[in-house]
Design a protein around this motif. Structure first.
Motif, PDB file in Angstrom:
ATOM      1  N   SER A 131       7.391   5.868  -1.208  1.00 59.63           N
ATOM      2  CA  SER A 131       6.901   4.517  -1.502  1.00 59.63           C
ATOM      3  C   SER A 131       5.892   4.061  -0.461  1.00 59.63           C
ATOM      4  N   VAL A 356      10.854  -1.913  -4.781  1.00 55.41           N
ATOM      5  CA  VAL A 356       9.741  -2.345  -3.921  1.00 55.41           C
ATOM      6  C   VAL A 356       8.933  -3.438  -4.616  1.00 55.41           C
ATOM      7  N   TYR A 360       8.429  -7.221  -3.073  1.00 54.99           N
ATOM      8  CA  TYR A 360       7.124  -7.351  -2.420  1.00 54.99           C
ATOM      9  C   TYR A 360       6.904  -8.805  -1.984  1.00 54.99           C
ATOM     10  N   GLU A 364       8.794  -1.958   2.458  1.00 57.46           N
ATOM     11  CA  GLU A 364       9.271  -0.959   1.503  1.00 57.46           C
ATOM     12  C   GLU A 364      10.338  -0.056   2.121  1.00 57.46           C
ATOM     13  N   CYS A 367      13.663  -1.737   1.551  1.00 59.09           N
ATOM     14  CA  CYS A 367      14.054  -1.614   0.138  1.00 59.09           C
ATOM     15  C   CYS A 367      14.650  -0.244  -0.150  1.00 59.09           C
TER      16      CYS A 367
END
Length: 437
Positions: A131, A356, A360, A364, A367
């Motif tokens: 990510s 994510v 936001y 990330e 998460c």
């Protein structure tokens, strides 16, 4: 003026593909070691003087390592960046591979487990990065696809982990020949791990000179403190539903792939080559599943719908898997396992990108840490339970935890919605820039 400047500085770095390739190679090397002891358990049992249950620990040991180290690796990613984490991953992989090589030269199962634990630690530092790579180095509109590409070596590595040991150390040879084969096999792993470490050391960059997308630039500008990110994410109701859904779906993938060897050997004993081939096909199917489902999600932006359809289709496939194993048809078993792994593993990149998106511009790494911690927290006891049920009972008992987890995932996915905050931020920023222009 700031917005116009931001627009001028949104550029894609040519280095992004090198970063992705280095990550993929490291991911492939580490994950190919997950099941390598279990696949040729018939050889390792007398070699180390241990039982099947002991050999199974070389797979399940990855779960407690994840639980202990995931917060450390997430903090390192947040504080020191992508390059440091990938160097840590390849460094632990190198030391773990070398220690396992030593355990083969001077047979010692505890030393082998130590090496396996170090490789697993490397995977923890490696696991958070897809990510981060997608957000930092690539355009926001292809984030799910890039996440899937970064994850596919994990599944492909699992396939190699099933196939290479049975190829390198064939059944039927004498103990002295098997020892030579094992020494050669683990020496190659150590040498390739050394090469990967130095490639990462000299070629890897932490982040591009310019942001790769407007969402990336905004996330960088609004960087939130590590502890504050945890508070926000844990109180996000939508995030919690996403977390529960994908925790159980990813646990299914972990348990199915982790116990594929004992599951097949229960019905096809003493057929290591067959186990290796089916495991490789299952992992290859996982690669295509993650890539295709991620591509569909990127095109449609329907995270909930893709997940719901995939989960519903898994239900009859688990029933068909029981039926095919009891029939004793190798071809039928292979086809059903391939289809099941296509769907189960295909949820990996969707879940990582979905959580994510919902949180936001929170970090990330936090998460993915939360999802990874929950995943391993459930995977560990689930793997032990299913392994026990496989050993002492039949498939109907062993598969009952699968159906329970799938039912929970199906219920919670109904409460999720496609709240794509990162996409919205990217779109809003583009509109503001146009107005300013």
């Amino acid at each position: 003026m700031i917005r116009v400047k931001m627009k001028d500085e949104i550029k894609l770095s040519k280095h992004r593909f090198l970063v992705l390739i280095l990550y993929c190679l490291t991911n492939l090397h580490i994950n190919s070691q997950w099941t390598q002891f279990q696949v040729i358990a018939d050889i390792f049992r007398p070699y180390f003087g241990v039982t099947n249950t002991d050999i199974d620990w070389t797979v399940t040991i990855w779960c407690p390592i994840y639980l202990v180290m995931c917060f450390v690796s997430a903090y390192c990613l947040d504080k020191f960046g992508l390059r440091s984490c990938l160097l840590m991953a390849s460094g632990f992989n190198l030391f773990g591979s070398a220690i396992k090589y030593y355990s083969i030269i001077y047979p010692d199962f505890l030393v082998a487990c130590l090496g396996q634990s170090l490789v697993a630690t490397g995977q923890v530092f490696n696991f958070f990065l897809p990510s981060s790579i997608a957000l930092t180095w690539f355009p926001a509109e292809v984030a799910s696809t890039i996440t899937a590409i970064a994850l596919f070596p994990m599944f492909f590595g699992n396939g190699l982990g099933y196939y290479l040991p049975s190829l390198a150390v064939p059944d039927g040879s004498s103990p002295s020949v098997q020892k030579m084969d094992l020494e050669r096999f683990f020496l190659y792993y150590t040498l390739s791990a050394s090469l990967l470490y130095f490639l990462n050391l000299f070629l890897l960059k932490n982040r591009p000179k310019y942001p790769s997308s407007l969402a990336s630039a905004k996330a960088l500008a609004e960087n939130t403190e590590f502890i504050e990110s945890w508070k926000v994410i844990l109180t996000n109701r939508l995030s919690n539903f996403i977390l529960i859904t994908f925790t159980f779906l990813q646990t299914l993938a972990n348990v199915v792939l982790g116990l594929l060897s004992p599951m097949i050997s229960k019905y096809f004993p003493n057929q290591n080559i067959l186990i290796g081939i089916i495991g490789a096909i299952a992992s290859l199917s996982s690669v295509f599943g993650s890539l295709i489902l991620a591509w569909v999600t990127d095109k449609t932006r329907k995270y909930k719908l893709v997940t719901l359809i995939s989960s519903i289709l898994m239900v009859p496939l688990f029933g068909l898997l029981i039926y095919s194993l009891e029939m004793g048809s190798k071809l039928f078993v292979t086809i059903v396992i391939a289809l099941l792994c296509f769907l189960v593993a295909g949820t990996y990149p969707i879940g990582m990108d979905f959580i994510v998106q919902a949180n936001y511009p929170m970090s990330e790494s936090v998460c993915v840490t939360l999802m990874m911690f929950s995943n391993q927290l459930i995977s560990w006891p689930a793997t032990v339970l299913v392994s026990y049920l496989l050993q002492y009972y039949n498939l109907y008992y062993a598969f009952s935890p699968f159906l329970l987890m799938l039912l929970i995932a199906l219920i919670t996915v109904l409460f999720t919605k496609d709240q794509l905050n990162r996409d919205k931020a990217n779109s809003d920023t583009e509109n503001l820039i146009k107005v300013t222009d």
